[in-house]
Design an enzyme around this catalytic site. Structure first.
Site, PDB file in Angstrom:
ATOM      1  N   THR A 177       0.819  -1.211   0.000  1.00 55.42           N
ATOM      2  CA  THR A 177       0.000   0.000   0.000  1.00 55.42           C
ATOM      3  C   THR A 177       0.854   1.264   0.000  1.00 55.42           C
ATOM      4  OG1 THR A 177      -1.863  -1.059   1.072  1.00 55.42           O
ATOM      5  CG2 THR A 177      -1.776   1.301   1.286  1.00 55.42           C
ATOM      6  N   ARG A 205     -12.124  -9.488  -2.694  1.00 54.25           N
ATOM      7  CA  ARG A 205     -11.791  -8.967  -1.360  1.00 54.25           C
ATOM      8  C   ARG A 205     -11.436  -7.469  -1.449  1.00 54.25           C
ATOM      9  NH1 ARG A 205      -7.189  -6.265   1.121  1.00 54.25           N
ATOM     10  NH2 ARG A 205      -7.313  -6.651   3.340  1.00 54.25           N
ATOM     11  N   VAL A 206     -11.978  -6.703  -0.549  1.00 58.48           N
ATOM     12  CA  VAL A 206     -11.657  -5.276  -0.500  1.00 58.48           C
ATOM     13  C   VAL A 206     -11.129  -4.953   0.896  1.00 58.48           C
ATOM     14  CG1 VAL A 206     -12.583  -2.929  -0.679  1.00 58.48           C
ATOM     15  CG2 VAL A 206     -13.433  -4.717  -2.211  1.00 58.48           C
ATOM     16  N   GLY A 207     -10.051  -4.198   0.954  1.00 63.40           N
ATOM     17  CA  GLY A 207      -9.467  -3.827   2.251  1.00 63.40           C
ATOM     18  C   GLY A 207      -9.946  -2.460   2.721  1.00 63.40           C
ATOM     19  N   ASP A 208      -9.171  -1.885   3.609  1.00 61.05           N
ATOM     20  CA  ASP A 208      -9.551  -0.597   4.210  1.00 61.05           C
ATOM     21  C   ASP A 208      -9.247   0.608   3.322  1.00 61.05           C
ATOM     22  OD1 ASP A 208      -6.785  -1.307   4.608  1.00 61.05           O
ATOM     23  OD2 ASP A 208      -6.596   0.450   5.893  1.00 61.05           O
ATOM     24  N   THR A 228      -1.940   2.064   6.396  1.00 58.16           N
ATOM     25  CA  THR A 228      -1.435   0.831   5.784  1.00 58.16           C
ATOM     26  C   THR A 228      -1.351  -0.238   6.855  1.00 58.16           C
ATOM     27  OG1 THR A 228       0.418  -0.255   4.703  1.00 58.16           O
ATOM     28  CG2 THR A 228       0.970   1.635   6.084  1.00 58.16           C
ATOM     29  N   GLY A 229      -1.753  -1.438   6.515  1.00 56.62           N
ATOM     30  CA  GLY A 229      -1.705  -2.509   7.503  1.00 56.62           C
ATOM     31  C   GLY A 229      -2.758  -3.545   7.208  1.00 56.62           C
ATOM     32  N   GLY A 231      -5.854  -4.762   6.624  1.00 52.82           N
ATOM     33  CA  GLY A 231      -7.067  -4.033   6.255  1.00 52.82           C
ATOM     34  C   GLY A 231      -8.308  -4.415   7.039  1.00 52.82           C
TER      35      GLY A 231
END
Ligand code: ASP
Length: 310
Positions: A177, A205-208, A228-229, A231
């Protein structure tokens, strides 16, 4: 008035002993270039929004970072990218998730903000929208890199996913990220985040990162944040907005609010990672609760640094 640009290129178990001098130099140079690109916008009197876009585009074009060109492989061997931008002055926001073949997802997120009625477009709909905008589309090959491919090959037959950034053996504790936050000379702030997500991630899949308030947030009253991390945990913590809330409702300053979220709230739920933030006075903080975070900051009062480790 003081102006500031901060950037990140991912956080996680980034250890000096895992890094070669050549790779370390390449990461450092990549960060410096992105910092310069974004900062030169601020220096010329440009907006914080244009500065964060410029810095993020530069990081997306650098194959070392997990966004745009360097995006990781999904379980099906594709690249699905997420990005978001948010403007602190009017809280305008735009985001895309699960997009394919878009050279600079942050530009597509900006087009959603500027040229559509919506905040978040996903998958095919976002891809179709990209073709109606002046957005560069690249063939699959553009996103191919041997080390990302090897990373995915090592995992593709398993159900493991890695929040990963690295060529190393220890692949379960590194995050990719990229992102940028800025305060311009007019006292307006903005944030941008862009990612390829997680190696071997599930289709869809969707992250933060593209979720406003989770991985990306900006409000002139409080702060601009890019995370970043891991999600999933940043989503549960509504991490970026939580920093804003602590500033708005509890009267904390940026540093204390970010510290509470990164080093207390996220740690309590095993949410490994970090974030960068600025406020409308040009103050900044770069915090993470893991071994390292690719990061940099440059301010009009002479601070300029690029760092990787703790
Ligand atoms: N937060 C990103 C995601 O979960 C990954 C990262 O920061 O490396 O998609």
């Amino acid at each position: 008035m003081k102006y500031t640009l901060a950037i990140h290129g991912g956080a996680g178990t980034i250890l000096k002993e895992d890094m070669t001098p050549a790779l370390e130099k390449a990461y450092t140079q990549g960060l410096q270039q992105a910092l310069q690109k974004g900062y030169s916008v601020l220096e010329k009197g440009g907006t914080s929004m244009d500065a964060v876009i410029a810095a993020t585009v530069e990081l997306e074009n650098n194959i070392l970072f997990n966004a745009g060109r360097g995006s990781v492989f999904t379980k099906t061997g594709l690249h699905e990218m997420d990005a978001a931008v948010m403007n602190g002055i009017d809280m305008a926001a735009g985001a895309v998730c699960g997009v394919h073949n878009v050279r600079n997802p942050v530009e597509l997120a900006t087009a959603v903000m500027r040229n559509s009625e919506h905040v978040l477009l996903s998958g095919e709909g976002a891809d179709v929208f990209a073709r109606t905008q002046k957005i560069t589309i690249e063939p699959d090959d553009y996103f191919y890199s041997q080390f990302r491919f090897d990373q995915w090959q090592a995992m593709r037959d398993s159900d493991d996913v890695a929040l990963d950034h690295s060529t190393q053996q220890i692949i379960d504790k590194k995050f990719g990220t990229v992102g940028a936050v800025a305060c311009d000379m007019h006292g307006n702030i903005a944030a941008a985040t862009s990612t390829g997500g997680m190696t071997n991630k599930n289709y869809g899949r969707v992250g933060d990162s593209p979720l406003i308030g989770c991985g990306t947030y900006a409000n002139n009253k409080t702060c601009a944040i890019s995370c970043t991390g891991h999600g999933e945990l940043f989503i549960k913590a509504v991490a970026a907005y939580d920093v804003s809330c602590l500033m708005e409702y509890a009267g904390m300053d940026l540093q204390d609010a970010m510290n509470k979220v990164v080093n207390e709230k996220l740690v309590a739920i095993n949410g490994e990672g970090g974030m960068i933030g600025v406020d409308a006075k040009g103050n900044y903080a770069l915090l993470f609760n893991c071994e390292g975070m690719y990061r940099g900051v440059k301010t009009s009062d002479g601070i300029e640094e690029v760092k990787i480790y703790r």
